[in-house]
Motif scaffolding. Structure first.
Motif, PDB file in Angstrom:
ATOM      1  N   GLN A 119      11.674  80.287 -22.796  1.00 29.18           N
ATOM      2  CA  GLN A 119      12.195  81.329 -23.675  1.00 29.18           C
ATOM      3  C   GLN A 119      11.235  82.504 -23.735  1.00 29.18           C
ATOM      4  O   GLN A 119      10.016  82.336 -23.794  1.00 29.18           O
ATOM      5  CB  GLN A 119      12.402  80.768 -25.083  1.00 29.18           C
ATOM      6  N   ARG A 121       9.739  85.995 -25.672  1.00 31.12           N
ATOM      7  CA  ARG A 121       9.382  86.324 -27.055  1.00 31.12           C
ATOM      8  C   ARG A 121      10.150  87.574 -27.464  1.00 31.12           C
ATOM      9  O   ARG A 121      10.013  88.634 -26.850  1.00 31.12           O
ATOM     10  CB  ARG A 121       7.870  86.538 -27.178  1.00 31.12           C
ATOM     11  N   ASP A 144      12.084  84.623 -34.545  1.00 30.49           N
ATOM     12  CA  ASP A 144      11.581  83.270 -34.785  1.00 30.49           C
ATOM     13  C   ASP A 144      12.557  82.184 -34.347  1.00 30.49           C
ATOM     14  O   ASP A 144      12.263  80.989 -34.491  1.00 30.49           O
ATOM     15  CB  ASP A 144      11.278  83.089 -36.280  1.00 30.49           C
ATOM     16  N   ARG A 146      14.759  79.609 -32.102  1.00 28.38           N
ATOM     17  CA  ARG A 146      14.437  78.786 -30.935  1.00 28.38           C
ATOM     18  C   ARG A 146      15.592  78.777 -29.938  1.00 28.38           C
ATOM     19  O   ARG A 146      16.746  78.622 -30.312  1.00 28.38           O
ATOM     20  CB  ARG A 146      14.139  77.349 -31.376  1.00 28.38           C
ATOM     21  N   TRP A 147      15.239  78.969 -28.670  1.00 33.22           N
ATOM     22  CA  TRP A 147      16.145  78.791 -27.541  1.00 33.22           C
ATOM     23  C   TRP A 147      17.310  79.766 -27.533  1.00 33.22           C
ATOM     24  O   TRP A 147      18.367  79.463 -27.012  1.00 33.22           O
ATOM     25  CB  TRP A 147      16.662  77.348 -27.465  1.00 33.22           C
ATOM     26  N   ALA A 180      20.410  73.750 -25.552  1.00 34.46           N
ATOM     27  CA  ALA A 180      19.057  73.216 -25.696  1.00 34.46           C
ATOM     28  C   ALA A 180      19.082  71.734 -26.035  1.00 34.46           C
ATOM     29  O   ALA A 180      18.334  70.935 -25.450  1.00 34.46           O
ATOM     30  CB  ALA A 180      18.307  74.001 -26.774  1.00 34.46           C
ATOM     31  N   THR A 191      10.264  75.300 -23.145  1.00 37.15           N
ATOM     32  CA  THR A 191       9.011  75.883 -23.587  1.00 37.15           C
ATOM     33  C   THR A 191       9.202  77.359 -23.931  1.00 37.15           C
ATOM     34  O   THR A 191      10.232  77.957 -23.612  1.00 37.15           O
ATOM     35  CB  THR A 191       7.920  75.760 -22.512  1.00 37.15           C
ATOM     36  N   ARG A 192       8.197  77.916 -24.573  1.00 39.72           N
ATOM     37  CA  ARG A 192       8.197  79.344 -24.898  1.00 39.72           C
ATOM     38  C   ARG A 192       7.194  80.046 -23.999  1.00 39.72           C
ATOM     39  O   ARG A 192       6.053  79.602 -23.864  1.00 39.72           O
ATOM     40  CB  ARG A 192       7.835  79.555 -26.366  1.00 39.72           C
ATOM     41  N   GLY A 235      15.777  73.047 -34.820  1.00 37.86           N
ATOM     42  CA  GLY A 235      14.957  74.000 -35.558  1.00 37.86           C
ATOM     43  C   GLY A 235      15.768  75.127 -36.160  1.00 37.86           C
ATOM     44  O   GLY A 235      15.281  76.258 -36.301  1.00 37.86           O
TER      45      GLY A 235
END
Length: 345
Positions: A119, A121, A144, A146-147, A180, A191-192, A235
């Motif tokens: 992912q 930012r 913030d 996720r995915w 995800a 992962t980020r 999340g």
């Protein structure tokens, strides 16, 4: 060695698409081998797509029809049309950073074989000199999340393994969390990375938050597919659905109870509705700029959002009541997932 990659951009014809492509073309680093723009406007819209192709992308950009089937289906159309080992999904209103391509190359080169997706930012620019509006705060939450597929690089083999995106998600909501969870359930890792992509706040009318409640139907599908604990595993925030249900029930009771002569109980229900609605409105007004137009929009939509959210959730639960839970053992791998012939520019 830099991993070859393709870029897929679903679009509904937003004018921001051209800024996205211009930033992609100007980014320093290894260029994508292919760029696929999936025109996901409805078939009733026959106007030409407002598209300015940068010179650096003219030999590798292809436009494919999405037929208005939603972003999940559009992304499937895009990644199934390319053969690169990595596919990067970008939203049409994102702006890749100046060194995005170089940072992407580093992200992909450092990805272990078991990593299905990396992912980016997300940075949401907010206005200075005043507090953000409710809509601006909502958009800022993408930083913030996720995915999210605003900038998500996926290994093509992983997409094949789980059958790609679930096309029952017709809105730009939850299709990323669903993917995800299915990838994780199939044994892949997510992962980020370190690359940065801007996601400016789009202009919106005062009713945008009310229309967004349609996403509660997708939450119902998520529960059917992944169980009631999917929020924790993905999340994701639970939201206010339970409060909305209580406020809606109080409002209905205030209307229905007088028909049975229970006026005192109806009065109590009306007070409960008023208190719940006021609390919701204040929770949205106090963090914001508190301008007259913003306060007016928050008051109107705060009264309408709870019943709209409950209605969409109930309709979603009814529509998806027979959806089987997802299992890695039954992940669909269709012939269409096989690598397509290489696109011509």
């Amino acid at each position: 060695m830099t991993a070859p990659y393709a870029v897929v951009v679903p679009t509904i014809g937003r004018p921001e698409l051209n800024a996205c492509l211009a930033a992609l073309a100007a980014s320093r680093g290894p260029a994508p081998r292919h760029v696929v723009v999936v025109d996901d406007r409805p078939l009733s819209d026959c106007t030409p797509l407002d598209l300015t192709v940068p010179a650096a992308l003219r030999d590798r950009l292809t436009v494919l029809p999405g037929c208005g089937n939603g972003p999940a289906a559009a992304r499937n159309t895009g990644w199934r049309a390319v053969r690169e080992p990595w596919v990067v999904f970008l939203d049409d209103d994102t702006v890749p950073g100046r060194s995005w391509a170089a940072e992407l190359a580093a992200d992909l080169d450092s990805a272990a074989p078991g990593v299905a997706a990396v992912q980016g930012r997300i940075v949401v620019p907010l206005p200075g000199g005043r507090r953000p509006t409710d809509w601006e705060r909502t958009t800022a939450g993408l930083a913030d999340a996720r995915w999210i597929t605003a900038d998500l690089a996926c290994r093509r083999a992983a997409l094949v393994a789980v059958g790609g995106f679930d096309e029952r998600f017709r809105r730009a909501f939850r299709e990323d969390a669903d993917l995800a969870l299915r990838l994780i359930g199939a044994g892949w890792e997510l992962t980020r990375g370190h690359r940065s992509t801007a996601h400016p706040v789009r202009a919106a009318d005062p009713w945008v938050s009310l229309r967004a409640q349609a996403g509660n139907a997708d939450d119902a599908l998520m529960v059917r597919l992944h169980g009631r604990d999917w929020w924790e595993r993905a999340g994701a925030e639970r939201g206010r659905l339970r409060r909305h249900a209580a406020v809606t029930a109080a409002g209905l009771a205030a209307v229905v109870l007088p028909l049975f002569g229970a006026r005192r109980a109806a009065g109590a229900a009306a007070c409960a509705w008023l208190v719940g609605t006021a609390e919701f409105a204040l929770a949205r007004i106090l963090p914001g700029p508190r301008a007259a137009a913003e306060i007016s929009a928050m008051l109107r939509t705060s009264a309408l959002i709870p019943p709209a959210a409950v209605r969409h959730r109930l309709l979603g639960a009814l529509r998806h009541r027979n959806a089987p839970p997802w299992s890695a053992a039954t992940a669909p791998v269709r012939p269409a997932d096989a690598p397509a012939a290489e696109l011509q520019g």
